[in-house]
Write a protein that holds these residues in place. Structure first.
Motif, PDB file in Angstrom:
ATOM      1  N   GLY A   1      -1.449   6.174  -2.187  1.00  8.27           N
ATOM      2  CA  GLY A   1      -1.269   4.898  -2.896  1.00  8.27           C
ATOM      3  C   GLY A   1      -2.426   4.664  -3.853  1.00  8.27           C
ATOM      4  N   ALA A   2      -3.658   4.871  -3.360  1.00  6.33           N
ATOM      5  CA  ALA A   2      -4.846   4.642  -4.185  1.00  6.33           C
ATOM      6  C   ALA A   2      -4.840   5.591  -5.384  1.00  6.33           C
ATOM      7  CB  ALA A   2      -6.104   4.863  -3.347  1.00  6.33           C
ATOM      8  N   GLU A   3      -4.431   6.840  -5.140  1.00 10.15           N
ATOM      9  CA  GLU A   3      -4.387   7.818  -6.230  1.00 10.15           C
ATOM     10  C   GLU A   3      -3.337   7.402  -7.261  1.00 10.15           C
ATOM     11  OE1 GLU A   3      -5.110  10.795  -8.727  1.00 10.15           O
ATOM     12  OE2 GLU A   3      -6.410  10.058  -7.131  1.00 10.15           O
ATOM     13  N   ARG A   4      -2.228   6.827  -6.768  1.00  6.35           N
ATOM     14  CA  ARG A   4      -1.193   6.356  -7.706  1.00  6.35           C
ATOM     15  C   ARG A   4      -1.722   5.233  -8.581  1.00  6.35           C
ATOM     16  NH1 ARG A   4       4.393   6.699  -4.286  1.00  6.35           N
ATOM     17  NH2 ARG A   4       4.422   8.944  -4.348  1.00  6.35           N
ATOM     18  N   VAL A   5      -2.528   4.350  -7.993  1.00 10.44           N
ATOM     19  CA  VAL A   5      -3.108   3.255  -8.789  1.00 10.44           C
ATOM     20  C   VAL A   5      -3.983   3.838  -9.894  1.00 10.44           C
ATOM     21  CG1 VAL A   5      -4.664   1.271  -8.737  1.00 10.44           C
ATOM     22  CG2 VAL A   5      -2.985   1.563  -6.933  1.00 10.44           C
ATOM     23  N   ARG A   6      -4.815   4.822  -9.509  1.00  8.28           N
ATOM     24  CA  ARG A   6      -5.684   5.466 -10.528  1.00  8.28           C
ATOM     25  C   ARG A   6      -4.810   6.093 -11.612  1.00  8.28           C
ATOM     26  NH1 ARG A   6      -9.361   6.521  -6.251  1.00  8.28           N
ATOM     27  NH2 ARG A   6      -8.192   8.331  -5.543  1.00  8.28           N
ATOM     28  N   GLY A   7      -3.740   6.793 -11.172  1.00 11.15           N
ATOM     29  CA  GLY A   7      -2.835   7.467 -12.103  1.00 11.15           C
ATOM     30  C   GLY A   7      -2.196   6.472 -13.065  1.00 11.15           C
ATOM     31  N   LEU A   8      -1.900   5.297 -12.537  1.00 10.12           N
ATOM     32  CA  LEU A   8      -1.243   4.269 -13.343  1.00 10.12           C
ATOM     33  C   LEU A   8      -2.137   3.817 -14.505  1.00 10.12           C
ATOM     34  CD1 LEU A   8       1.208   2.353 -13.423  1.00 10.12           C
ATOM     35  CD2 LEU A   8      -0.073   0.807 -11.958  1.00 10.12           C
TER      36      LEU A   8
ATOM     37  N   VAL B   1       6.049  -1.005 -12.970  1.00 14.20           N
ATOM     38  CA  VAL B   1       6.123  -0.353 -11.650  1.00 14.20           C
ATOM     39  C   VAL B   1       6.457  -1.417 -10.611  1.00 14.20           C
ATOM     40  CG1 VAL B   1       4.391   1.407 -12.166  1.00 14.20           C
ATOM     41  CG2 VAL B   1       3.686  -0.718 -11.119  1.00 14.20           C
ATOM     42  N   SER B   2       6.850  -0.949  -9.445  1.00 21.87           N
ATOM     43  CA  SER B   2       7.128  -1.894  -8.373  1.00 21.87           C
ATOM     44  C   SER B   2       6.106  -1.679  -7.267  1.00 21.87           C
ATOM     45  CB  SER B   2       8.537  -1.650  -7.868  1.00 21.87           C
ATOM     46  OG  SER B   2       8.672  -2.322  -6.647  1.00 21.87           O
ATOM     47  N   GLY B   3       5.667  -2.755  -6.651  1.00 23.51           N
ATOM     48  CA  GLY B   3       4.661  -2.663  -5.587  1.00 23.51           C
ATOM     49  C   GLY B   3       5.074  -1.686  -4.502  1.00 23.51           C
ATOM     50  N   SER B   4       6.397  -1.590  -4.269  1.00 23.63           N
ATOM     51  CA  SER B   4       6.855  -0.729  -3.169  1.00 23.63           C
ATOM     52  C   SER B   4       6.632   0.751  -3.483  1.00 23.63           C
ATOM     53  CB  SER B   4       8.327  -0.992  -2.876  1.00 23.63           C
ATOM     54  OG  SER B   4       9.063  -0.829  -4.050  1.00 23.63           O
ATOM     55  N   GLU B   5       6.444   1.095  -4.767  1.00 17.46           N
ATOM     56  CA  GLU B   5       6.232   2.504  -5.119  1.00 17.46           C
ATOM     57  C   GLU B   5       4.861   3.016  -4.666  1.00 17.46           C
ATOM     58  OE1 GLU B   5       7.142   3.378  -9.258  1.00 17.46           O
ATOM     59  OE2 GLU B   5       8.675   1.827  -9.189  1.00 17.46           O
ATOM     60  N   PHE B   6       4.006   2.085  -4.253  1.00 18.16           N
ATOM     61  CA  PHE B   6       2.664   2.507  -3.839  1.00 18.16           C
ATOM     62  C   PHE B   6       2.559   2.679  -2.331  1.00 18.16           C
ATOM     63  CE2 PHE B   6       2.304   0.527  -7.869  1.00 18.16           C
ATOM     64  CZ  PHE B   6       1.395   1.320  -8.549  1.00 18.16           C
ATOM     65  N   VAL B   7       3.670   2.355  -1.674  1.00 18.21           N
ATOM     66  CA  VAL B   7       3.627   2.406  -0.219  1.00 18.21           C
ATOM     67  C   VAL B   7       3.951   3.816   0.233  1.00 18.21           C
ATOM     68  CG1 VAL B   7       4.617   1.485   1.886  1.00 18.21           C
ATOM     69  CG2 VAL B   7       4.343   0.033  -0.119  1.00 18.21           C
ATOM     70  N   GLU B   8       2.994   4.481   0.808  1.00 18.30           N
ATOM     71  CA  GLU B   8       3.177   5.861   1.281  1.00 18.30           C
ATOM     72  C   GLU B   8       2.538   6.004   2.641  1.00 18.30           C
ATOM     73  OE1 GLU B   8       4.365   8.787   0.901  1.00 18.30           O
ATOM     74  OE2 GLU B   8       5.504   8.469  -0.938  1.00 18.30           O
ATOM     75  N   MET B   9       3.079   6.918   3.438  1.00 18.44           N
ATOM     76  CA  MET B   9       2.478   7.085   4.762  1.00 18.44           C
ATOM     77  C   MET B   9       1.234   7.980   4.711  1.00 18.44           C
ATOM     78  SD  MET B   9       5.372   9.512   6.401  1.00 18.44           S
ATOM     79  CE  MET B   9       4.432  10.165   7.761  1.00 18.44           C
ATOM     80  N   TYR B  10       0.997   8.654   3.572  1.00 18.02           N
ATOM     81  CA  TYR B  10      -0.145   9.564   3.499  1.00 18.02           C
ATOM     82  C   TYR B  10      -1.359   8.848   2.965  1.00 18.02           C
ATOM     83  CZ  TYR B  10       3.748  12.623   3.852  1.00 18.02           C
ATOM     84  OH  TYR B  10       4.885  13.194   4.275  1.00 18.02           O
TER      85      TYR B  10
END
Ligand code: ATP
Length: 489
Positions: free
Chosen positions: A140-147, A127-136
């Protein structure tokens, strides 16, 4: 893209209605709210499905990575923690949770992570760090858990005992907390990563190793680098000459090279190239061979490809006759001075425009040097100044063509000041005021400019002759240049 067009259209319609005098506020509000809700739902969906955050990859071995022997060795040692995890558990050693690969772009960090997955027979997620950058908030935190969830699932599905999660552009996800504008969301994402890493236990579930890559390790939050998180840091530097040769060999394996090709000489002249540059160079050489309908790649294809990667595509830009003469004088000045202070150093001089350069002189690097003496720096400054000095000696004026040379000269003077090589001796240059710095810089440059002028004045006939040949030939190889210099001398 489709949605961007729709959005553009909707904005256009609103603007039209406003100009027609309609009150569009209620419908506009409804539209914006629906758009935001829709985007939010989509991003949640992405988290759930894991799409956009994880790409399984295979197929790279450590043998496919040229040079980087220190990085490979350090990495393999660290990976033995995964390979022999049972032994580690028996001894009560805590698992290795994170490895940080740091170094310039294109040096093979992604390749090393892929090879690590193969070496340890682990499932691999990239994954790329930029994929976790969201305005909501919270996404991002949920994506980390998902990962991490996805990593565990992959281990189960692929029937492996471990997984490697590779996070490129780690500095975006792991920047120092509080340093981003919408820092609350960034901080939450980073905190989640720390929580997930802290939760990795040797005796619970599969082994998961996080590998981060960055070219700005200094930007990372200190909490990430704490023992127990990114425990190991592996530096992945630009390759040295042997490394470059190894990389060239890897990327020419599938290409027909003419028997006379000496990759050693290409490795010699590509000081400062990354693995990605070298890969691109071999590809460009093959394209040039194809354009010439040659069945093999020759030395001249490779040399031309070095120039292309270094300076950009040849341009059809045509300077006027006067400009061309000035460029020829300028480049001859650089070349003549370089051959005077460091014989056999010029590899090519040309007045054909390439990329941003109207003309250029390429030098053979003096092997891979990590240290420079005062004499070496002074010589380099004189070579940089010689273009403008030659213009002045022959045409009576200088031109804007020397701006880049001055920048280079000033950088070198800065190095001299930092290394205590100026008349100020060893000093903290940050404590010098602007005037002191300026005076010292000017003194150094004036002295070196005088020496440059003296050399060029004493060789003015040679300078004129080389200029004339260069105007006729456009490009001269180092050997040809030296043979002319000998006949004139
Ligand atoms: P970035 O920091 O920009 O993400 P990176 O360090 O991760 O870059 P890679 O993506 O691993 O670099 O390398 C890019 C390409 O360059 C590779 O696909 C490969 O073709 C080539 N390359 C880079 N380093 C090497 C190497 N050491 N050996 C062989 N090929 C290399």
């Amino acid at each position: 893209m489709k949605y961007d067009i729709l959005l553009g259209l909707a904005i256009g319609v609103f603007a039209f209605l406003v100009t027609m005098g309609y009150n569009v506020f209620p419908i506009g509000l409804l539209f914006v709210t629906s758009y935001l809700v829709w985007k939010y739902v989509i991003s949640r969906q992405m988290v759930k499905n894991g799409s956009g955050v994880a790409v399984p990859t295979t197929g790279i071995d450590f043998e496919d990575i040229g040079g980087q022997s220190v990085a490979k060795k350090e990495l393999q040692e660290a990976l033995d923690f995964l390979l022999y995890s049972d032994k580690m558990k028996a001894l009560g050693i805590r698992p290795l949770k994170g490895i940080l690969l740091s170094g310039p772009t294109g040096t093979g960090k992604t390749l090393l992570a892929k090879a690590a997955a193969r070496y340890t027979n682990s499932a691999f997620l990239s994954v790329s760090g930029s994929e976790f950058v969201e305005m909501y908030a919270g996404v991002g935190a949920e994506r980390v858990r998902g990962l991490f969830r996805r990593a565990r699932e992959m281990v189960r599905k692929e029937k492996k005992s471990s997984a490697i999660i590779f996070i490129d552009e780690m500095d975006i996800l792991g920047a120092k907390r509080g340093s981003n504008v919408s820092h609350h969301e960034y901080d939450q994402t980073l905190n989640q990563l720390l929580i997930e890493m802290d939760g990795l236990k040797a005796d619970q579930g599969p082994n998961i190793l996080v590998m981060g890559a960055t070219n700005r390790p200094e930007a990372l939050d200190a909490a990430l680098l704490r023992p127990g998180r990114f425990d190991r840091q592996v530096k992945v530097d630009l390759p040295d000459k042997d490394g470059r040769l190894a990389i060239l060999k890897i990327h020419t394996k599938n290409k027909p090279l003419a028997p006379e090709v000496r990759l050693e000489s290409i490795a010699h002249e590509t000081f400062g190239f990354s693995g990605a540059h070298l890969e691109s160079l071999t590809n460009e050489a093959a394209i040039l061979a194809m354009r010439e309908e040659a069945s093999e790649i020759n030395e001249h294809h490779l040399h031309e490809a070095v120039e292309k990667v270094m300076l950009g595509e040849k341009l059809d830009r045509k300077p006027t006759t006067e400009e061309l003469r000035r460029i020829a004088i300028h480049e001859s000045g650089h070349a003549l001075l370089a051959e005077t202070v460091r014989p056999n150093s010029v590899s090519q001089v040309s007045i054909r425009s390439r990329g941003n350069a109207l003309g250029y002189v390429r030098h053979y690097p003096k092997d891979d040097l990590y240290l420079y003496t005062k004499d070496m720096l002074e010589e380099q400054i004189m070579v940089a100044l010689a273009g403008a000095v030659a213009e002045e000696q022959i045409l009576g004026t200088r031109s804007t063509g020397a701006a880049g040379d001055y920048e280079q000269a000033l950088n070198l003077v800065e190095k001299m000041l930092l290394a205590g090589m100026s008349s100020l001796g060893v000093t903290d240059i940050s404590r010098l005021n602007a005037d002191q710095r300026q005076t010292e810089t000017r003194d150094i440059l004036t002295g070196l400019e005088e020496r440059t002028t003296k050399i060029l004045k004493a060789n003015i006939e040679t300078l004129l002759r080389i200029t004339k040949i260069l105007e006729e030939e456009e490009t001269l190889g180092g050997e040809v240049l030296r043979s002319y210099l000998q006949t004139v001398a």
